[in-house]
Design a protein around this motif. Structure first.
Motif, short mmCIF file in Angstrom:
data_model
loop_
_atom_site.label_atom_id
_atom_site.label_comp_id
_atom_site.label_asym_id
_atom_site.label_seq_id
_atom_site.Cartn_x
_atom_site.Cartn_y
_atom_site.Cartn_z
N GLY A 52 82.66 70.90 45.37
CA GLY A 52 83.47 70.01 44.54
C GLY A 52 84.94 70.37 44.63
N ILE A 53 85.76 69.38 44.34
CA ILE A 53 87.21 69.56 44.32
C ILE A 53 87.72 69.11 42.96
CG2 ILE A 53 89.40 68.84 45.34
CD1 ILE A 53 87.79 68.26 47.94
N VAL A 54 88.53 69.95 42.34
CA VAL A 54 89.13 69.66 41.04
C VAL A 54 90.63 69.46 41.29
CG1 VAL A 54 89.56 70.52 38.72
CG2 VAL A 54 87.42 71.10 39.90
N VAL A 55 91.13 68.32 40.90
CA VAL A 55 92.55 68.02 41.08
C VAL A 55 93.21 68.00 39.71
CG1 VAL A 55 94.23 66.33 41.93
CG2 VAL A 55 92.07 66.67 43.14
N GLY A 56 94.31 68.72 39.60
CA GLY A 56 95.06 68.74 38.35
C GLY A 56 95.58 67.36 38.01
N GLU A 57 95.26 66.91 36.81
CA GLU A 57 95.69 65.59 36.36
C GLU A 57 96.91 65.73 35.46
OE1 GLU A 57 93.83 61.60 34.31
OE2 GLU A 57 92.89 63.52 33.87
N PRO A 58 98.05 65.21 35.91
CA PRO A 58 99.26 65.32 35.08
C PRO A 58 99.22 64.34 33.91
CG PRO A 58 99.73 64.16 37.13
CD PRO A 58 98.30 64.59 37.19
N ARG A 59 99.37 64.88 32.71
CA ARG A 59 99.37 64.06 31.51
C ARG A 59 100.55 64.49 30.65
NH1 ARG A 59 95.24 60.88 31.66
NH2 ARG A 59 95.31 60.27 29.51
N ASP A 60 101.04 63.57 29.82
CA ASP A 60 102.15 63.93 28.94
C ASP A 60 101.61 64.49 27.62
OD1 ASP A 60 101.45 61.78 27.27
OD2 ASP A 60 103.08 60.50 27.98
N MET A 61 102.51 64.81 26.72
CA MET A 61 102.12 65.44 25.46
C MET A 61 101.32 64.51 24.55
SD MET A 61 102.96 68.45 25.82
CE MET A 61 102.57 68.99 24.18
N ARG A 62 101.35 63.23 24.82
CA ARG A 62 100.56 62.27 24.04
C ARG A 62 99.25 61.93 24.74
NH1 ARG A 62 105.35 58.32 21.87
NH2 ARG A 62 106.32 59.90 20.57
N ASP A 63 98.89 62.73 25.73
CA ASP A 63 97.65 62.59 26.49
C ASP A 63 97.60 61.29 27.28
OD1 ASP A 63 95.31 63.78 27.42
OD2 ASP A 63 94.08 62.70 25.97
N ARG A 64 98.76 60.82 27.70
CA ARG A 64 98.83 59.64 28.56
C ARG A 64 99.12 60.11 29.98
NH1 ARG A 64 103.21 56.84 24.82
NH2 ARG A 64 104.27 58.53 25.86
N PRO A 65 98.71 59.32 30.98
CA PRO A 65 99.04 59.69 32.36
C PRO A 65 100.55 59.82 32.54
CG PRO A 65 97.47 57.88 32.32
CD PRO A 65 97.92 58.10 30.90
N SER A 66 100.98 60.86 33.23
CA SER A 66 102.41 61.06 33.42
C SER A 66 102.93 60.20 34.57
CB SER A 66 102.72 62.53 33.68
OG SER A 66 102.40 62.86 35.00
N GLU A 67 104.22 60.23 34.74
CA GLU A 67 104.90 59.45 35.78
C GLU A 67 104.38 59.78 37.18
OE1 GLU A 67 108.06 56.90 37.16
OE2 GLU A 67 107.56 57.36 35.09
N SER A 68 104.01 61.02 37.42
CA SER A 68 103.59 61.43 38.77
C SER A 68 102.21 60.92 39.16
CB SER A 68 103.67 62.94 38.90
OG SER A 68 102.90 63.56 37.92
N GLN A 69 101.51 60.27 38.23
CA GLN A 69 100.20 59.68 38.56
C GLN A 69 100.32 58.68 39.71
OE1 GLN A 69 97.08 60.07 37.75
NE2 GLN A 69 96.95 60.90 35.71
N ARG A 70 101.43 58.00 39.79
CA ARG A 70 101.57 56.97 40.83
C ARG A 70 101.57 57.58 42.23
NH1 ARG A 70 107.72 55.05 41.27
NH2 ARG A 70 108.70 57.00 40.64
#
Length: 142
Positions: A52-70
């Motif tokens: 398996g591969i685990v990829v770090g998911e960038p999220r902001d302090m409000r638990d929303r996807p961060s800008e770098s998700q794109r």
């Protein structure tokens, strides 16, 4: 039992960490240019059993996807095509860079070494993977 791999994705480079074969602990493995990530993972999976591969998911302090998700979403799609038999999981990466810098400071690394962004990325990947392993253990005890 195969190893697990973690990726701390970045637009320029990615930190890579892997578990030991027993999946007890994760250690930083390497830092690779983002453009060569799929080739690196494919070559590693050919040498070592990788479950398996685990990829770090960038999220902001409000638990929303961060800008770098794109940038991350297309990269994950390419990774899934490159290694279709290996599941790719997203896992929260908030504060891993801060924790990596703290680990470097606690480990006694000098100022010049702490400025090494590739080392920070590799340590961040190890933190993501160790946190993921702890979450699996926590969830199995519930």
């Amino acid at each position: 039992m195969g190893r697990l791999m973690a990726i701390d994705f970045g637009r320029k480079r990615c930190g890579i960490a892997v578990t030991d074969p027993m999946r007890i602990v994760a250690n930083g493995l390497d830092t690779v240019p983002t453009a060569t990530l799929c080739d690196f993972v494919r070559a590693y999976a050919a040498r070592e059993p990788l479950d398996g591969i685990v990829v770090g998911e960038p999220r902001d302090m409000r638990d929303r996807p961060s800008e770098s998700q794109r940038y991350l979403v297309p990269a994950i799609q390419r990774l899934r095509k490159a290694v279709p038999d290996i599941p790719v999981t997203m896992f929260d990466e908030r504060f891993t860079s801060v924790l990596a810098h703290r680990a470097m400071l606690d480990g006694g690394l000098g100022r010049q070494d702490r400025r090494d962004k590739a080392l920070v990325d590799k340590i961040s990947a190890a933190i993501i993977l160790n946190d993921y392993l702890q979450s699996l253990q926590y969830n199995s005890n519930q």
